[in-house]
Design a protein around this motif. Structure first.
Motif, PDB file in Angstrom:
ATOM      1  N   VAL A  93       0.846  -1.191   0.000  1.00 32.08           N
ATOM      2  CA  VAL A  93       0.000   0.000   0.000  1.00 32.08           C
ATOM      3  C   VAL A  93       0.877   1.234   0.000  1.00 32.08           C
ATOM      4  CG1 VAL A  93      -0.159   0.084   2.529  1.00 32.08           C
ATOM      5  CG2 VAL A  93      -1.921   1.188   1.157  1.00 32.08           C
ATOM      6  N   ASP A  94       0.442   2.243  -0.724  1.00 33.36           N
ATOM      7  CA  ASP A  94       1.152   3.506  -0.800  1.00 33.36           C
ATOM      8  C   ASP A  94       0.154   4.608  -0.530  1.00 33.36           C
ATOM      9  OD1 ASP A  94       2.745   5.359  -3.514  1.00 33.36           O
ATOM     10  OD2 ASP A  94       2.567   5.783  -1.377  1.00 33.36           O
ATOM     11  N   GLY A  95       0.292   5.247   0.602  1.00 32.91           N
ATOM     12  CA  GLY A  95      -0.631   6.322   0.902  1.00 32.91           C
ATOM     13  C   GLY A  95       0.055   7.608   1.265  1.00 32.91           C
ATOM     14  N   ALA A  96       1.379   7.547   1.403  1.00 33.26           N
ATOM     15  CA  ALA A  96       2.102   8.721   1.890  1.00 33.26           C
ATOM     16  C   ALA A  96       2.539   9.597   0.731  1.00 33.26           C
ATOM     17  CB  ALA A  96       3.300   8.294   2.721  1.00 33.26           C
ATOM     18  N   ALA A  97       2.790  10.847   1.050  1.00 30.09           N
ATOM     19  CA  ALA A  97       3.191  11.799   0.019  1.00 30.09           C
ATOM     20  C   ALA A  97       4.509  11.431  -0.625  1.00 30.09           C
ATOM     21  CB  ALA A  97       3.278  13.197   0.632  1.00 30.09           C
ATOM     22  N   GLY A  98       5.347  10.723   0.102  1.00 31.83           N
ATOM     23  CA  GLY A  98       6.655  10.391  -0.442  1.00 31.83           C
ATOM     24  C   GLY A  98       6.667   9.160  -1.306  1.00 31.83           C
ATOM     25  N   ASN A  99       5.499   8.654  -1.693  1.00 28.98           N
ATOM     26  CA  ASN A  99       5.430   7.461  -2.525  1.00 28.98           C
ATOM     27  C   ASN A  99       6.199   6.315  -1.886  1.00 28.98           C
ATOM     28  OD1 ASN A  99       4.554   6.023  -4.743  1.00 28.98           O
ATOM     29  ND2 ASN A  99       6.275   6.585  -6.016  1.00 28.98           N
ATOM     30  N   LYS A 100       5.988   6.099  -0.600  1.00 28.12           N
ATOM     31  CA  LYS A 100       6.679   5.051   0.125  1.00 28.12           C
ATOM     32  C   LYS A 100       5.747   3.863   0.309  1.00 28.12           C
ATOM     33  CE  LYS A 100       7.570   7.983   3.421  1.00 28.12           C
ATOM     34  NZ  LYS A 100       8.048   8.540   4.711  1.00 28.12           N
ATOM     35  N   LEU A 101       6.199   2.714  -0.179  1.00 33.45           N
ATOM     36  CA  LEU A 101       5.403   1.502  -0.091  1.00 33.45           C
ATOM     37  C   LEU A 101       5.557   0.846   1.266  1.00 33.45           C
ATOM     38  CD1 LEU A 101       6.035  -0.215  -3.536  1.00 33.45           C
ATOM     39  CD2 LEU A 101       3.963   0.921  -2.778  1.00 33.45           C
ATOM     40  N   THR A 102       4.440   0.328   1.785  1.00 25.85           N
ATOM     41  CA  THR A 102       4.466  -0.560   2.932  1.00 25.85           C
ATOM     42  C   THR A 102       4.033  -1.927   2.445  1.00 25.85           C
ATOM     43  OG1 THR A 102       3.961   1.211   4.500  1.00 25.85           O
ATOM     44  CG2 THR A 102       3.500  -1.042   5.202  1.00 25.85           C
ATOM     45  N   PHE A 103       4.862  -2.938   2.695  1.00 22.17           N
ATOM     46  CA  PHE A 103       4.618  -4.284   2.183  1.00 22.17           C
ATOM     47  C   PHE A 103       4.031  -5.187   3.250  1.00 22.17           C
ATOM     48  CE2 PHE A 103       6.604  -4.480  -1.986  1.00 22.17           C
ATOM     49  CZ  PHE A 103       7.388  -3.347  -1.999  1.00 22.17           C
ATOM     50  N   GLY A 104       3.250  -6.156   2.802  1.00 22.14           N
ATOM     51  CA  GLY A 104       2.877  -7.262   3.647  1.00 22.14           C
ATOM     52  C   GLY A 104       4.035  -8.243   3.742  1.00 22.14           C
ATOM     53  N   GLY A 105       3.866  -9.263   4.579  1.00 21.91           N
ATOM     54  CA  GLY A 105       4.937 -10.220   4.799  1.00 21.91           C
ATOM     55  C   GLY A 105       5.132 -11.220   3.671  1.00 21.91           C
ATOM     56  N   GLY A 106       4.201 -11.238   2.729  1.00 21.27           N
ATOM     57  CA  GLY A 106       4.336 -12.121   1.576  1.00 21.27           C
ATOM     58  C   GLY A 106       3.605 -13.442   1.747  1.00 21.27           C
ATOM     59  N   THR A 107       3.202 -14.018   0.636  1.00 22.56           N
ATOM     60  CA  THR A 107       2.613 -15.364   0.595  1.00 22.56           C
ATOM     61  C   THR A 107       3.382 -16.179  -0.425  1.00 22.56           C
ATOM     62  OG1 THR A 107       0.386 -14.597   1.164  1.00 22.56           O
ATOM     63  CG2 THR A 107       0.577 -16.755   0.100  1.00 22.56           C
ATOM     64  N   ARG A 108       3.919 -17.290   0.027  1.00 24.29           N
ATOM     65  CA  ARG A 108       4.661 -18.162  -0.883  1.00 24.29           C
ATOM     66  C   ARG A 108       3.709 -19.187  -1.469  1.00 24.29           C
ATOM     67  NH1 ARG A 108       9.757 -18.750  -2.025  1.00 24.29           N
ATOM     68  NH2 ARG A 108      10.381 -17.442  -0.255  1.00 24.29           N
ATOM     69  N   VAL A 109       3.664 -19.266  -2.775  1.00 24.46           N
ATOM     70  CA  VAL A 109       2.758 -20.177  -3.484  1.00 24.46           C
ATOM     71  C   VAL A 109       3.545 -21.339  -4.059  1.00 24.46           C
ATOM     72  CG1 VAL A 109       1.183 -20.426  -5.437  1.00 24.46           C
ATOM     73  CG2 VAL A 109       1.097 -18.371  -4.013  1.00 24.46           C
ATOM     74  N   LEU A 110       3.133 -22.529  -3.709  1.00 27.71           N
ATOM     75  CA  LEU A 110       3.701 -23.756  -4.277  1.00 27.71           C
ATOM     76  C   LEU A 110       2.662 -24.365  -5.202  1.00 27.71           C
ATOM     77  CD1 LEU A 110       5.240 -25.255  -1.019  1.00 27.71           C
ATOM     78  CD2 LEU A 110       6.375 -23.849  -2.749  1.00 27.71           C
ATOM     79  N   VAL A 111       3.081 -24.838  -6.359  1.00 25.72           N
ATOM     80  CA  VAL A 111       2.172 -25.423  -7.333  1.00 25.72           C
ATOM     81  C   VAL A 111       2.492 -26.898  -7.496  1.00 25.72           C
ATOM     82  CG1 VAL A 111       1.299 -25.346  -9.694  1.00 25.72           C
ATOM     83  CG2 VAL A 111       1.970 -23.222  -8.542  1.00 25.72           C
ATOM     84  N   LYS A 112       1.502 -27.743  -7.192  1.00 25.31           N
ATOM     85  CA  LYS A 112       1.658 -29.188  -7.340  1.00 25.31           C
ATOM     86  C   LYS A 112       1.283 -29.617  -8.749  1.00 25.31           C
ATOM     87  CE  LYS A 112      -1.195 -30.485  -4.190  1.00 25.31           C
ATOM     88  NZ  LYS A 112      -1.976 -31.351  -3.267  1.00 25.31           N
ATOM     89  N   PRO A 113       2.051 -30.566  -9.302  1.00 26.14           N
ATOM     90  CA  PRO A 113       1.711 -31.037 -10.658  1.00 26.14           C
ATOM     91  C   PRO A 113       0.410 -31.818 -10.685  1.00 26.14           C
ATOM     92  CG  PRO A 113       3.626 -32.174  -9.807  1.00 26.14           C
ATOM     93  CD  PRO A 113       3.272 -31.158  -8.786  1.00 26.14           C
TER      94      PRO A 113
END
Lengths: 113, 114
Positions: A93-113
């Motif tokens: 999300v970017d809401g600040a005037a300085g165009n500074k992003l705040t990130f979530g912790g991430g989601t790792r996706v594994l794909v099974k065949p």
């Protein structure tokens, strides 16, 4: 202060199945929202962004995301995953005037065949 | 079109050593950023710059310094390396003349402090 939560640390999905990644944000005004993907050993690549207007946004690689202000959410979806979609996904999300992003912790996706 | 280029890609440092992580972009972007990425923590902003000669602290600036003498370059310096600085460092850039625009990222520098 703005913040982003991605509740799922890992998700395993079968190839061809649908995928939904959750993202909840906290920000007092209209947020600018992004989804990035990171393949192993690589930098972050922009999948899609939401600034205003239509709450369903389309991105690259067949991904889409829906902005729901009432739920403070910006979930990412793909109808049918491919093995190449295995990666880590970050909501930001970017809401600040300085165009500074705040990130979530991430989601790792594994794909099974 | 190279985009954002970071060097080196990998580095091992001893505690107390210093080093500079290089970042250059060829897109004429006015905004540049340094992030660190630790497992499960997403990316944390270290420093950012809104143009040549202007820098400001982000969320985790302690132990780092930056400078921005040109539009293209935004080096990050570690003066006294500590084990807590073991991380993956990403440089990013964006343009600000039309409101909020996405940031473009380099491929990262993987740094280990032993």
């Amino acid at each position: 202060a703005q913040s982003v939560t991605q509740p799922d640390i890992h998700i395993t999905v079968s190839e061809g199945a649908s995928l939904e990644l959750r993202c909840n944000y906290s920000y007092g005004a209209t947020p600018y929202l992004f989804w990035y993907v990171q393949s192993p050993g690589q930098g972050l690549q922009l999948l899609l962004k939401y600034f205003s207007g239509d709450t369903l946004v389309q991105g690259i690689k067949g991904f889409e995301a829906e902005f729901k202000r009432s739920q403070s959410s910006f979930n990412l979806r793909k109808p049918s995953v491919h093995w190449s979609d295995a990666a880590e996904y970050f909501c930001a999300v970017d809401g600040a005037a300085g165009n500074k992003l705040t990130f979530g912790g991430g989601t790792r996706v594994l794909v099974k065949p | 079109n190279a985009g954002v280029t970071q060097t080196p890609k990998f580095r091992i440092l001893k505690i107390g050593q210093s080093m500079t992580l290089q970042c250059t972009q060829d897109m004429n972007h006015n905004y540049m950023y340094w992030y660190r990425q630790d497992p499960g923590m997403g990316l944390k902003l270290i420093y950012y710059s809104v143009g040549a000669g202007i820098t400001d602290k982000g969320e985790v600036p302690n132990g780092y310094n930056v400078s921005r003498s040109t539009t293209e370059d935004f080096p990050l310096r570690l003066e006294l390396a500590a084990p807590s600085q073991t991380s993956v460092y990403f440089c990013a850039s964006s343009i600000r003349d039309r409101g909020h625009q996405p940031q473009h990222f380099g491929d990262g520098t993987r740094l280990s402090i032993l």
